[in-house]
Design a protein around this motif. Structure first.
Motif, mmCIF file in Angstrom:
data_model
loop_
_atom_site.group_PDB
_atom_site.id
_atom_site.type_symbol
_atom_site.label_atom_id
_atom_site.label_comp_id
_atom_site.label_asym_id
_atom_site.label_seq_id
_atom_site.Cartn_x
_atom_site.Cartn_y
_atom_site.Cartn_z
ATOM 1 N N VAL A 106 0.693 5.498 -0.006
ATOM 2 C CA VAL A 106 -0.246 6.603 0.362
ATOM 3 C C VAL A 106 0.635 7.809 0.344
ATOM 4 N N GLN A 147 0.771 -1.241 -0.017
ATOM 5 C CA GLN A 147 0.010 0.069 0.040
ATOM 6 C C GLN A 147 0.925 1.306 -0.050
ATOM 7 N N TRP A 178 0.405 1.317 -7.043
ATOM 8 C CA TRP A 178 0.276 2.624 -7.327
ATOM 9 C C TRP A 178 -0.482 3.315 -6.012
ATOM 10 N N GLN A 197 -2.951 6.547 -4.413
ATOM 11 C CA GLN A 197 -4.206 7.287 -5.011
ATOM 12 C C GLN A 197 -3.831 8.542 -5.780
ATOM 13 N N TYR A 210 1.815 10.523 -8.554
ATOM 14 C CA TYR A 210 1.645 9.290 -8.230
ATOM 15 C C TYR A 210 2.963 8.382 -7.515
#
Length: 115
Positions: free
Chosen positions: A5, A3, A105, A107, A94
């Motif tokens: 962010v 993940q 990737w 968000q 990104y």
């Protein structure tokens, strides 16, 4: 599952600076090539900069000298320093993690450069 962010985007005036951050889940830097890409409205997503697991950096030719990619391995954080911003730098930025056939990737974070 990785993940990512992103944070740090915003509205800035031409000539100003901004630092984007990407928080990665887990200690992935030793395996993944990390990167920043951007996508302006109506355009394709383009490379901004990458950093290999060994710390080797690569930049889009047009951005060399203004943008800097760096990381904090202990904190699992990737950064992008943007200096001397121009209106054409306006885009969604990104964060990317790449290893073999796998890409992850974030968000995205919006950067708008306008007076």
């Amino acid at each position: 599952q990785v993940q990512l962010v992103e944070s740090g985007g915003g509205l800035v005036q031409p000539g100003e600076s901004l630092t984007l951050s990407c928080a990665a889940s887990g200690s992935i830097f030793r395996f993944y090539t990390m990167g920043w890409y951007r996508q302006a409205p109506g355009k394709q997503r383009d490379l901004v900069a990458t950093m290999s697991s060994g710390g080797i950096t690569n930049y889009a030719d047009s951005l060399k000298g203004r943008f800097t990619i760096f990381r904090d391995v202990a904190k699992n954080m990737l950064y992008l320093q943007l200096n001397s911003l121009k209106a054409e730098d306006t885009a969604v930025y990104y964060c990317n993690a790449h290893w073999g056939p796998t890409d992850y990737w974030g968000q995205g974070t919006q950067v708008t450069v306008s007076s």
